[in-house]
Write a protein that holds these residues in place. Structure first.
Motif, mmCIF file in Angstrom:
data_model
loop_
_atom_site.group_PDB
_atom_site.id
_atom_site.type_symbol
_atom_site.label_atom_id
_atom_site.label_comp_id
_atom_site.label_asym_id
_atom_site.label_seq_id
_atom_site.Cartn_x
_atom_site.Cartn_y
_atom_site.Cartn_z
ATOM 1 N N LEU A 54 -0.998 18.273 26.547
ATOM 2 C CA LEU A 54 -1.004 19.691 26.194
ATOM 3 C C LEU A 54 -2.417 20.117 25.828
ATOM 4 N N TYR A 68 -0.489 23.285 18.456
ATOM 5 C CA TYR A 68 -0.346 23.586 19.885
ATOM 6 C C TYR A 68 0.493 24.859 20.031
ATOM 7 N N SER A 69 0.237 25.598 21.079
ATOM 8 C CA SER A 69 0.960 26.854 21.278
ATOM 9 C C SER A 69 1.209 27.118 22.753
ATOM 10 N N GLN A 70 2.290 27.851 23.014
ATOM 11 C CA GLN A 70 2.554 28.281 24.380
ATOM 12 C C GLN A 70 1.457 29.210 24.875
ATOM 13 N N ASN A 123 -1.649 27.250 26.154
ATOM 14 C CA ASN A 123 -1.331 26.463 27.346
ATOM 15 C C ASN A 123 -1.060 27.349 28.558
ATOM 16 N N LEU A 150 6.021 23.181 28.825
ATOM 17 C CA LEU A 150 5.835 24.385 28.023
ATOM 18 C C LEU A 150 7.138 25.163 27.884
ATOM 19 N N LEU A 200 5.471 23.339 19.667
ATOM 20 C CA LEU A 200 4.699 24.436 20.227
ATOM 21 C C LEU A 200 5.062 25.750 19.542
#
Length: 793
Positions: free
Chosen positions: A592, A602-604, A607, A628, A642
């Motif tokens: 990721l 972490y994030s959508q 990404n 994702l 996420l």
């Protein structure tokens, strides 16, 4: 304020094309002698004059600060001006000949300034009115010194009704109004009225914004058509309290003709089929001294303030902005607030005194930008029909003389929302006037620092640096959909300023430095106040990727319309940014993109942007998208938690899905919109419908755009649709019919799936060619009708 009666429905706004250019407009700004320049006031102006014969044309240009309603011989003739800013104060053009007659005539105007209580979007210099007539109409110009003015004492503001302290949320859309029937001048706009008139006083001559010495108001013609004003339902009665004997039989659920007895306290709750923006119009008789409170709400709430299913009323109450009316006891008195309201639920709380009161009629007049829908979409999936309808309704309710994020709480033209709204407008209507207004307004908001405001027009400055990057994208979108080179070139000075501001802040490692002000990206659990995680020196992957997106947009504009050297500089900086995101933020263990080089969150959002902009190598993009979106696409669960993209940012998630060659999975992203429908919403919310503030937020309306451009696949193959690109992604659909406007005419498509085959019927406008792409196949398309069969044998 008295209602504008049925005459509104019969009036055509007759605009003339003439403008003032650099010439001095033939009129003066006028006001009331002794009136405070900036406080609250509602004024009536009038000019009486005689005509020997009715002229063929009677052209006038009209403006006011803040707003006006114009009447001729008691008949409504116009409303304005459109929202502007100090550098572009709007005036409206009318031809009043149709309202005139031989003999004595009267032109009258109601002008109001809400002062410090005005909606945040309303900019102001001071209370004033202007009417400039040309030719025979010069007799009516405010510069003739025969205009009279009177103060309207019967309208006051109710700032507490719409205060943030009372509503417990951010609200800047303007106050409620108190309409005091016992003080209103009911006949002010009629010829011969003997009210408290006095000569108006001149403020200054009117001046064009292009004049050598522009005045307080730098005048420019309104580029937009008149806003819609159409009859609509105020709502059907769904609950009543306090009526003796319970609710009486009603005609089609309305409260028209309902008699409220003396000494009564009655509550009437009405509900419309869908949320609307409209002027409420209450006509009553009798009931001297009675008070009627009109409360407007998008939804009812329970004792905990929760909305729940929007169709359910049991155990719920109304809470929201309200207006109040005090009846004077007269017959058939019309009350309408000066500003429009937003509601699905409308409650009348009525308290009568010694006299009974009759509700002669409760009506509504829908208002908004007069879009003409030219696009269409249908398929074999019935569930997509409400997706289409509700998306377009949401977009329409958030479009007036500017775009706005939401029609209830803010009514502000934010860049992030407006970019999506403009794309919907191009696809649904082909009308570029409102997008052009938005681009120019935000251009005008340029700050000395070198970036734009986050929203404009707005009295209060707010800076979201990332929204300046979105504005650059808006300019590129406009060029792609319209091919308007002249207007686009006019924006390059500001796109360059924005990009220079950002280039100076790109860290040596290629990532973006820490930004001042509010670096909003999305409302999501992992972004505090909407701001993605940053290290001490910035280094946010999401912000760097938005920077890279804008660099690509700016480079494309410079290559075609500007400076090739700048384009090369932008592309070099873009490569450094994208390389840095991959080198520093890619987590090979979790597979990721991390929010920062620290690999802590972490994030959508980060990404999805990394896929869309090719920071992630093409070979890995599909796998990353499946991780994702693993709940929707059935992929493997990612190796880290996420932060989920909200309704707004799912627009960019959809761009990434399409870029990765997975457009056929687009329909699987619509789960949140299905949830909203299941909860009874009739427009799309700002955030999760279980907890959202706003039930109508245009940034969530993008399914209308994606059904046309992703599912039906109709896209510009060259700026201004000089060529057409068809790239359909039907998913599991068997049939899709769609049409989309372009500057050259409609593009129409019909798709049929027959096993592994795709049957295509396409119609391209005259003189336009294109390409059809599907599963690796490419077919040249010509102007006119054609049929193509792809796949199978």
């Amino acid at each position: 304020m008295r209602a504008l009666r049925c005459g509104w429905l019969l009036i055509l706004f007759l605009f003339v094309s003439a403008g003032w250019g650099a010439q001095n407009p033939p009129g003066d700004w006028i006001t009331m002698p002794g009136l405070a320049a900036h406080g609250f006031a509602v004024l009536h102006f009038r000019r009486q004059f005689s005509l020997g014969a009715v002229p063929a044309h009677f052209p006038v240009q009209v403006s006011a600060d803040n707003r006006f309603r114009l009447y001729v011989n008691g008949r409504f003739a116009g409303l304005g001006p459109a929202l502007g800013n100090p550098f572009r104060w709007r005036f409206e053009n009318y031809d009043l000949a149709r309202f005139l007659h031989s003999g004595k005539n009267v032109i009258s105007a109601e002008v109001w300034n809400f002062g410090e209580q005005a909606a945040e979007r309303q900019m102001t210099m001071r209370t004033g009115f202007l009417l400039a007539g040309s030719g025979v109409a010069a007799v009516a110009s405010t510069g003739t010194r025969r205009w009279q003015v009177a103060l309207e004492p019967g309208i006051r503001l109710l700032p507490d009704s719409a205060s943030m302290a009372r509503l417990h949320t951010y609200y800047v859309a303007g106050p409620g109004e108190l309409l005091e029937g016992r003080s209103l001048d009911w006949g002010w706009r009629q010829p011969g009225n003997q009210g408290a008139w006095q000569p108006a006083t001149v403020i200054e001559p009117a001046a064009s914004r292009l004049q050598n010495e522009p005045g307080t108001w730098m005048l420019e013609a309104d580029p937009l058509p008149a806003m819609e004003f159409a009859a609509a339902s105020a709502g059907a009665l769904v609950r009543s309290e306090g009526l003796p004997g319970g609710p009486p039989p009603l005609v089609q659920g309305t409260v028209n003709g309902l008699r409220i007895p003396a000494q009564a306290r009655v509550a009437l709750l009405l509900r419309t089929p869908a949320l609307q923006t409209a002027y409420p119009d209450l006509r009553i008789s009798g009931g001297a001294g009675a008070t009627i409170r009109l409360t407007y709400a998008e939804a009812l709430v329970n004792s905990h303030g929760q909305k729940g299913n929007r169709n359910e009323i049991t155990g719920k109450h109304i809470f929201g902005v309200y207006d109040e009316v005090i009846a004077d006891g007269g017959a058939h008195r019309d009350y309408m607030p000066l500003e429009w309201r937003t509601w699905r639920y409308l409650q009348l709380d009525i308290r009568t005194g010694a006299q009974p009161l009759t509700i002669d009629a409760l009506r509504a007049f829908r208002t908004g930008y007069p879009f003409r829908q030219k696009a269409s979409f249908s398929s074999d999936a019935a569930w997509l029909k409400p997706m289409w309808t509700v998306s377009w309704r949401t977009a329409r309710l958030c479009a007036h003389t500017t775009y706005m994020d939401c029609p209830y709480y803010e009514r502000l033209q934010y860049v992030g929302d407006t970019r999506i709204q403009a794309l919907i407008t191009y696809a649904m209507t082909g009308d570029a006037r409102l997008p052009r207004q938005a681009i120019q307004a935000l251009h005008d908001s340029l700050l000395p620092d070198g970036i734009t405001s986050s929203r404009y027009p707005s009295r209060k400055l707010q800076i979201i640096p990332t929204f300046s990057l979105m504005w650059v994208g808006m300019v590129r979108d406009y060029w792609n959909y319209t091919g308007d080179a002249a207007f686009t070139r006019q924006q390059l000075q500001v796109t360059r300023s924005v990009m220079d501001w950002y280039l100076a802040r790109q860290n040596a490692n290629g990532l973006m430095g820490k930004l001042p002000w509010w670096a909003f990206v999305d409302w999501t659990s992992g972004y505090k106040d909407g701001v993605p995680p940053q290290d001490a020196q910035g280094d946010s992957a999401a912000i760097t990727l938005q920077f890279a997106q804008a660099l690509g947009d700016a480079a494309g504009l410079e290559q075609r319309l500007g400076n090739a050297e700048r384009a090369r500089e932008y592309l070099a900086a873009r490569r450094r940014a994208l390389s840095a995101v991959w080198r520093l933020c890619w987590d090979p263990g979790k597979r990721l993109i991390a929010d920062t080089p620290q690999h802590a969150t972490y994030s959508q959002e980060a990404n999805a942007l990394a896929v869309w902009l090719d920071a992630v190598p093409r070979a890995q993009q599909r796998g990353l998208m499946r991780r994702l979106l693993w709940p929707e696409l059935g992929g493997a669960r990612p190796g880290a938690e996420l932060s989920p993209a909200g309704y707004y940012f799912r627009f960019y998630v959809a761009r990434a899905l399409d870029h990765a060659g997975m457009g056929a999975d687009y329909l699987r992203l619509l789960g949140p919109w299905k949830q909203a429908l299941a909860m009874g919403l009739t427009t799309w919310p700002e955030t999760d419908p279980a907890s959202t503030r706003s039930d109508c937020h245009a940034w969530s309306a993008h399914p209308a755009y994606d059904l046309l451009t992703t599912v039906a696949g109709i896209r510009p193959g060259a700026p201004g649709f000089a060529r057409v690109l068809l790239m359909p992604h039907l998913g599991n659909l068997k049939r899709v019919n769609a049409a989309m406007p372009t500057p050259h005419g409609l593009v129409q498509v019909r798709y049929r799936r027959e096993g592994a085959r795709l049957m295509v019927e396409a119609v391209l406008p005259a003189g336009v060619t294109g390409t059809l792409r599907w599963r690796g196949a490419r077919v040249a398309l010509r102007a006119g009708e054609q049929s193509v069969r792809l796949g199978g044998r």
